[in-house]
Design an enzyme around this catalytic site. Sequence first.
Site, short mmCIF file in Angstrom:
data_model
loop_
_atom_site.label_atom_id
_atom_site.label_comp_id
_atom_site.label_asym_id
_atom_site.label_seq_id
_atom_site.Cartn_x
_atom_site.Cartn_y
_atom_site.Cartn_z
N GLU A 14 51.51 52.06 32.37
CA GLU A 14 52.04 52.07 33.71
C GLU A 14 53.43 52.79 33.80
O GLU A 14 54.24 52.53 34.81
CB GLU A 14 52.55 50.41 33.82
CG GLU A 14 51.32 49.34 33.68
CD GLU A 14 51.56 47.98 33.61
OE1 GLU A 14 52.22 47.61 34.88
OE2 GLU A 14 51.64 47.42 32.71
N SER A 152 49.25 44.99 35.47
CA SER A 152 48.61 45.95 36.66
C SER A 152 47.11 46.20 36.51
O SER A 152 46.63 47.09 37.02
CB SER A 152 49.40 47.34 36.50
OG SER A 152 50.73 47.59 36.80
N ASP A 263 51.92 34.93 39.74
CA ASP A 263 50.51 35.04 40.50
C ASP A 263 49.56 34.00 40.60
O ASP A 263 49.40 33.38 39.40
CB ASP A 263 49.96 36.39 40.12
CG ASP A 263 50.80 37.59 40.08
OD1 ASP A 263 51.64 37.57 41.01
OD2 ASP A 263 50.48 38.63 39.54
N GLU A 276 49.27 34.70 35.89
CA GLU A 276 50.25 35.06 34.97
C GLU A 276 51.75 35.41 35.40
O GLU A 276 51.82 35.26 36.81
CB GLU A 276 49.90 36.78 34.50
CG GLU A 276 49.73 37.66 35.83
CD GLU A 276 49.74 39.14 35.30
OE1 GLU A 276 49.42 39.05 34.00
OE2 GLU A 276 49.22 39.83 36.21
N GLY A 282 57.54 44.80 39.69
CA GLY A 282 57.69 46.13 40.33
C GLY A 282 58.63 46.34 41.41
O GLY A 282 58.69 45.31 42.04
#
Length: 317
Positions: A14, A152, A263, A276, A282
């Site tokens: 990432e 991600s 989430d 999670e 971000g």
Amino acid sequence: MENIAVIYGGISNERDVSLRSGKGVIKALQNKGYQVIPMEYQCHKTLLKELLDKKPDFVYIALHGRYGEDGRIQSLLELLDIPYVGSGVLASALAMNKSLAKKHFEFAGIRVAKEKVYRKRDFSEDRLVEIVNEIESTFNYPVVIKPNEEGSTIGLTIANNRNSLLEGLQLAVTCASDILLEEYIKGVEITVAVLGSDQYIEALPVIEIVPKNDYYDYESKYAPGGSEHIIPARIDESATDTAKKWAVAAHKALGCETYSRVDFIIPETGDPVILEVNTLPGMTETSLFPDAARSVGLPYEDMLEKIVQIAQKKYNK
């Protein structure tokens, strides 16, 4: 406080996203009057040398993925006695390990998806057919396959048949030593930003995520126009209240600090299902946490300053 180092980039898959997050954080904190020391993390030795040479008073960690969100950087900073933004070593490591984190969520009364974990070494040629049969007897298609310690959606596959299951397993084992299999739950994907200290932790408005692709993959997360963020989410009041309550509960269950993003999937029936916790959400131009903050009157720069101020209180700065 004299200066803040912003560590960004990193060596995970990432890295590109972290570079964008870091540049946004650096500019915002500079605009707020902070003396910022940019530290682009490219290898362990150079980062350690830079930290020892420049001796920052405080660190904003703008890293994503391994060696950023998994507790290792946090451990280094603690050994160097440098205060930092965000969750500590244990909470960071727990959140990164999806299967272990789910055990904590379940203990806290939060609904989780059925799962099964395999080690990479389990996938020997003579055991592969046995494992596939076991997976098919445990789950109905589609089934979700993902590395247990990646973010991600890297290495993620939603398999609809045996062929795509085999392909998904092969992809996942290239990314991690532990592979997580989960039941697929159809529904609306949402996220809840969490902000605050031990004294007061709040859940920000729920965001509904509408990806342009079939699911919320890497492109949908980070490409401009890759997804639509709807605030408030188009879910009923009961689901909204439960998601916000469980987001704070998940944050606390792992021992997270300062901020996180949680989430969920809202299925067609029943309570939300947690996916999670992201301990270092971000901070790019398409990121969800800044969107949630703006919806309650916190522009990007003000949000980052508030995050820093909350984290400073932990160290009595």
